[in-house]
Scaffold this active site. Structure first.
Site, PDB file in Angstrom:
ATOM      1  N   GLU A  95       0.834  -1.197   0.000  1.00 56.70           N
ATOM      2  CA  GLU A  95       0.000   0.000   0.000  1.00 56.70           C
ATOM      3  C   GLU A  95       0.875   1.256   0.000  1.00 56.70           C
ATOM      4  OE1 GLU A  95      -3.970  -1.783   2.158  1.00 56.70           O
ATOM      5  OE2 GLU A  95      -2.548  -0.741   3.431  1.00 56.70           O
ATOM      6  N   CYS A 108       3.584   8.617   0.759  1.00 56.05           N
ATOM      7  CA  CYS A 108       4.132   7.695   1.761  1.00 56.05           C
ATOM      8  C   CYS A 108       4.220   6.334   1.082  1.00 56.05           C
ATOM      9  CB  CYS A 108       3.202   7.675   2.974  1.00 56.05           C
ATOM     10  SG  CYS A 108       3.695   6.448   4.188  1.00 56.05           S
ATOM     11  N   CYS A 115       6.692  -6.917   6.930  1.00 51.31           N
ATOM     12  CA  CYS A 115       7.848  -6.363   7.644  1.00 51.31           C
ATOM     13  C   CYS A 115       8.430  -7.440   8.554  1.00 51.31           C
ATOM     14  CB  CYS A 115       7.424  -5.150   8.476  1.00 51.31           C
ATOM     15  SG  CYS A 115       8.840  -4.289   9.213  1.00 51.31           S
ATOM     16  N   CYS A 119       7.008  -4.263  15.646  1.00 48.72           N
ATOM     17  CA  CYS A 119       6.481  -3.193  16.501  1.00 48.72           C
ATOM     18  C   CYS A 119       5.041  -3.535  16.883  1.00 48.72           C
ATOM     19  CB  CYS A 119       6.535  -1.864  15.758  1.00 48.72           C
ATOM     20  SG  CYS A 119       8.177  -1.508  15.118  1.00 48.72           S
ATOM     21  N   CYS A 122       1.843  -1.686  15.350  1.00 45.36           N
ATOM     22  CA  CYS A 122       1.780  -1.468  13.909  1.00 45.36           C
ATOM     23  C   CYS A 122       1.068  -2.622  13.207  1.00 45.36           C
ATOM     24  CB  CYS A 122       3.195  -1.312  13.381  1.00 45.36           C
ATOM     25  SG  CYS A 122       3.298  -1.368  11.590  1.00 45.36           S
ATOM     26  N   CYS A 340      -0.633   6.455   9.716  1.00 44.82           N
ATOM     27  CA  CYS A 340       0.594   5.798  10.166  1.00 44.82           C
ATOM     28  C   CYS A 340       0.291   4.543  10.965  1.00 44.82           C
ATOM     29  CB  CYS A 340       1.368   6.739  11.073  1.00 44.82           C
ATOM     30  SG  CYS A 340       2.419   7.828  10.185  1.00 44.82           S
TER      31      CYS A 340
HETATM   32  S1  SF4 Z   1       6.434   0.343  12.387  1.00 47.45           S
HETATM   33 FE1  SF4 Z   1       5.604  -1.458  11.277  1.00 47.45          FE
HETATM   34  S2  SF4 Z   1       6.429  -1.291   9.203  1.00 47.45           S
HETATM   35 FE2  SF4 Z   1       7.662   0.087  10.525  1.00 47.45          FE
HETATM   36  S3  SF4 Z   1       9.402  -1.173  11.225  1.00 47.45           S
HETATM   37 FE3  SF4 Z   1       7.827  -1.399  12.796  1.00 47.45          FE
HETATM   38  S4  SF4 Z   1       6.672  -3.235  12.167  1.00 47.45           S
HETATM   39 FE4  SF4 Z   1       7.853  -2.585  10.397  1.00 47.45          FE
END
Ligand code: SF4
Length: 347
Positions: A95, A108, A115, A119, A122, A340
């Site tokens: 995306e 963005c 990923c 995190c 996220c 975000c």
């Molecule tokens: S915020 Fe999300 S996309 Fe960014 S590094 Fe952490 S897990 Fe990966």
């Protein structure tokens, strides 16, 4: 089976294309023409290359593919934000988002499918990392958003942030190649000063970027300047501690003289106390920096909740008392999950 693996033509440099034509009995100059079609004119097919002969186009068709992205779904938010679900040649989806303000159009973009980091706040972290994006797939996202900006806002793209899906420094070479194309006069000709690479903080790669003397800007998703808390929300911090991160950022500033932006979300009960902001103030002293306080976008009803206005005010006041530049950024595109931390292929 006529699907013998043809090579992605955009993986070739201009020099390699020139050599290809010479090796096939043509002029090196033909390589320049095709290169221009691929990058400056954004050709999706060899058919479009009208200033090269039909014979040459057929020869290219037999040897190469153009793995162009396809915008599968485009969603528009009430606030004008646009989110693209982008299908890649192998059917994976990433995306990217266009964030318009009165004066700017910011793209963005994503750098990986999924990923590998984890995190907790996220949505992307819940997707397995499938692969890195190629330079042309990153470039195409930018071109698609540039076109949308021209169409809907009558202006070209003004800024780019690598803050979509993935950790850009875990796909460093391809991100760098994409930025080369974006900034090259043979690509989009954008200034590197208008590009921000936002990382969760990979010290080794921050040092590498400094050594490479990159010209774009650096942002770090910090979210806490206390190891214990940062590790609880960004578990990879156990391996890349704040001391390592801090030293790499000092190295970055010494080499580039480019101020660092810290992206920082304040969550209720996690990092909303005075000791959290005091630690942030200390962290900011190591290298010239500014802080973006970002409004949180819930991804479910879990442990992460937006902090109170009083906590945000406490952060702003304390940072200002220490002469640290701070801005509070409201979220955009929340209604289409484009804000975000919300990118997770739900479209
Ligand atoms: S915020 Fe999300 S996309 Fe960014 S590094 Fe952490 S897990 Fe990966």
């Amino acid at each position: 089976m006529d699907t013998i693996k043809k090579k992605d033509i955009r993986a070739l440099t201009k020099e390699q294309l020139r050599e290809f034509f010479v090796a096939n009995g043509d002029k090196a100059f033909r390589g320049n023409q095709v290169y221009e079609w691929l990058w400056q004119k954004g050709a999706h097919s060899f058919e479009e290359m009208t200033n090269v002969s039909k014979e040459t186009r057929d020869m290219l068709e037999n040897n190469f593919v153009i793995n162009h992205i396809k915008v599968d779904v485009m969603q528009r938010s009430n606030d004008g934000t646009i989110k693209n679900a982008v299908r890649l040649h192998d059917d994976l989806v990433v995306e990217s988002v266009l964030i318009p303000t009165k004066t700017r159009s910011t793209a963005c973009v994503s750098s990986q499918v999924g990923c590998s980091l984890d995190c907790k706040f996220c949505a992307t972290s819940r997707l397995k990392r499938m692969r890195n994006l190629n330079p042309d797939e990153i470039y195409d996202q930018v071109v698609a958003i540039d076109n949308e900006s021209r169409l809907y806002f009558n202006r070209p793209l003004s800024n780019i942030v690598f803050m979509g899906m993935g950790e850009p420094l875990m796909n460093y070479n391809n991100v760098l190649k994409a930025i080369d194309k974006i900034t090259s006069p043979e690509g989009l000709g954008m200034s590197p000063k208008r590009i921000v690479v936002s990382t969760s903080g990979v010290p080794k790669m921050i040092r590498k970027m400094a050594d490479d003397e990159v010209k774009f800007k650096l942002a770090v998703s910090l979210h806490s300047a206390i190891d214990e808390i940062r590790t609880s929300i960004m578990p990879f911090n156990a391996n890349f501690t704040l001391t390592d991160l801090r030293q790499s950022l000092q190295y970055w500033y010494a080499k580039t003289k480019s101020r660092i932006t810290y992206e920082y979300v304040i969550w209720k009960g996690i990092n909303d106390s005075q000791k959290d902001v005091d630690a942030l103030v200390d962290f900011c002293k190591f290298a010239p920096s500014k802080v973006n306080l970002i409004e949180y976008n819930p991804i479910d009803d879990g442990e992460f909740q937006q902090a109170s206005n009083a906590a945000i005010d406490m952060y702003v006041n304390t940072l200002e008392q220490h002469n640290i530049a701070v801005t509070v950024r409201r979220s955009r595109g929340k209604d289409i999950d484009a804000a975000c931390g919300q990118l997770a292929n739900k479209a």
